[in-house]
Write a protein that holds these residues in place. Structure first.
Motif, PDB file in Angstrom:
ATOM      1  N   TRP A  51       0.873  -1.108  -0.128  1.00 30.04           N
ATOM      2  CA  TRP A  51      -0.017   0.000  -0.011  1.00 30.04           C
ATOM      3  C   TRP A  51       0.796   1.209  -0.030  1.00 30.04           C
ATOM      4  O   TRP A  51       1.784   1.289   0.731  1.00 30.04           O
ATOM      5  N   THR A  52       0.596   2.306  -0.785  1.00 30.09           N
ATOM      6  CA  THR A  52       1.155   3.575  -0.614  1.00 30.09           C
ATOM      7  C   THR A  52       0.451   4.556  -0.688  1.00 30.09           C
ATOM      8  O   THR A  52      -0.922   4.692  -1.330  1.00 30.09           O
ATOM      9  N   PRO A 108       2.231  16.473   2.829  1.00 31.23           N
ATOM     10  CA  PRO A 108       3.386  16.061   3.374  1.00 31.23           C
ATOM     11  C   PRO A 108       3.670  14.879   3.635  1.00 31.23           C
ATOM     12  O   PRO A 108       4.691  14.670   4.478  1.00 31.23           O
ATOM     13  N   VAL A 109       2.815  14.022   3.549  1.00 32.15           N
ATOM     14  CA  VAL A 109       2.702  12.667   4.127  1.00 32.15           C
ATOM     15  C   VAL A 109       2.905  11.524   2.970  1.00 32.15           C
ATOM     16  O   VAL A 109       2.380  11.674   1.887  1.00 32.15           O
ATOM     17  N   TYR A 110       4.123  10.619   3.231  1.00 29.11           N
ATOM     18  CA  TYR A 110       4.363   9.774   2.419  1.00 29.11           C
ATOM     19  C   TYR A 110       4.421   8.201   3.114  1.00 29.11           C
ATOM     20  O   TYR A 110       5.286   8.449   3.738  1.00 29.11           O
ATOM     21  N   GLN A 132       7.402   2.268   5.588  1.00 32.93           N
ATOM     22  CA  GLN A 132       8.568   3.279   5.527  1.00 32.93           C
ATOM     23  C   GLN A 132       7.683   4.484   5.452  1.00 32.93           C
ATOM     24  O   GLN A 132       6.682   4.677   5.195  1.00 32.93           O
ATOM     25  N   GLY A 133       8.708   5.524   6.189  1.00 30.77           N
ATOM     26  CA  GLY A 133       8.450   6.748   6.161  1.00 30.77           C
ATOM     27  C   GLY A 133       9.295   7.700   5.372  1.00 30.77           C
ATOM     28  O   GLY A 133      10.235   8.271   6.200  1.00 30.77           O
ATOM     29  N   TYR A 171       8.140  16.282   1.788  1.00 31.97           N
ATOM     30  CA  TYR A 171       7.283  15.306   2.661  1.00 31.97           C
ATOM     31  C   TYR A 171       8.041  15.314   4.155  1.00 31.97           C
ATOM     32  O   TYR A 171       9.337  15.495   4.105  1.00 31.97           O
ATOM     33  N   GLN A 172       7.586  15.260   4.994  1.00 30.08           N
ATOM     34  CA  GLN A 172       7.656  15.295   6.483  1.00 30.08           C
ATOM     35  C   GLN A 172       7.893  14.209   7.074  1.00 30.08           C
ATOM     36  O   GLN A 172       7.530  13.095   6.799  1.00 30.08           O
TER      37      GLN A 172
END
Length: 206
Positions: free
Chosen positions: A71-72, A77-79, A173-174, A182-183
């Protein structure tokens, strides 16, 4: 969500060869695994990957004994990326101990732990910080790796759990960028998400 169909593993006792090696599945072991994409609950996904997610189910080369799902969530700013692999092991003469399916899974679990502590140079991954888990399956651990490049850093939280002859691997993963597009995620959040997904999958086995 559409109808959920879990392919539950058959549990049965089998004979042991005259040489002392187990050649068939034993009581409590699984021949097949549930679909990874449906084993992780909507509640878990909505909590840790809230929003419009992209779901990909890679093809398994091991039939119903393996299931994979990714899932992605890309919503600056969220990944976030969540990857799940569920693998049921069969009896093997190459496994340690008596060659049972559970012995083969124990070997795979130990290999995964060793790779976290001593990553292969070709992966360019750092040594992980490994912590035992006592709330998932028969045995489990969670590992943190922080990968850094010039423009991007990625926190990898990996949970590996074994239940009988099944090994569940979850990677949360972040990624975050120096540009600020991306934060960074809280590592505790990534870890909690990986653990929750692993608990969902292990629960779906029973």
């Amino acid at each position: 969500m559409a109808g959920v169909l879990f392919l539950m593993g058959q549990r049965e006792a089998g004979p042991v060869s005259s040489a002392g090696f187990v050649t068939t599945f034993q009581r409590g072991e699984f021949k097949t695994v549930p679909g990874a994409c449906t084993a992780v609950t909507s509640a878990t996904l909505n909590q840790y990957l809230p929003g419009k997610r992209r779901t990909v189910a890679p093809h398994s080369l091991d039939g119903n004994a393996q299931s994979l799902c990714n899932w992605t969530l890309d919503a600056a700013p969220v990944y976030r990326v969540l990857s799940v692999t569920v693998q049921a092991y069969a009896p093997s003469g190459l496994a340690t101990g008596n060659g049972s399916a559970t012995s083969a899974a124990i070997d795979a679990y130990q290999r995964a732990l060793a790779v976290m502590r001593h990553p292969l140079r070709t992966t360019h991954l750092p040594v992980a910080t490994v912590t035992p888990l006592h709330s998932v399956g028969t045995e489990a651990f969670v590992a943190l790796q922080i990968v850094r490049t010039r423009e991007l850093a990625t926190d990898l939280e990996t949970v590996v759990a074994r239940d009988h002859n099944v090994v569940v691997t979850v990677v949360m993963q972040g990624p975050h960028s120096r540009s600020g597009n991306y934060q960074a995620a809280q590592q505790s959040e990534l870890q909690s998400g990986a653990i929750a997904a692993a608990q969902n999958v292990v629960a779906s086995l029973h």
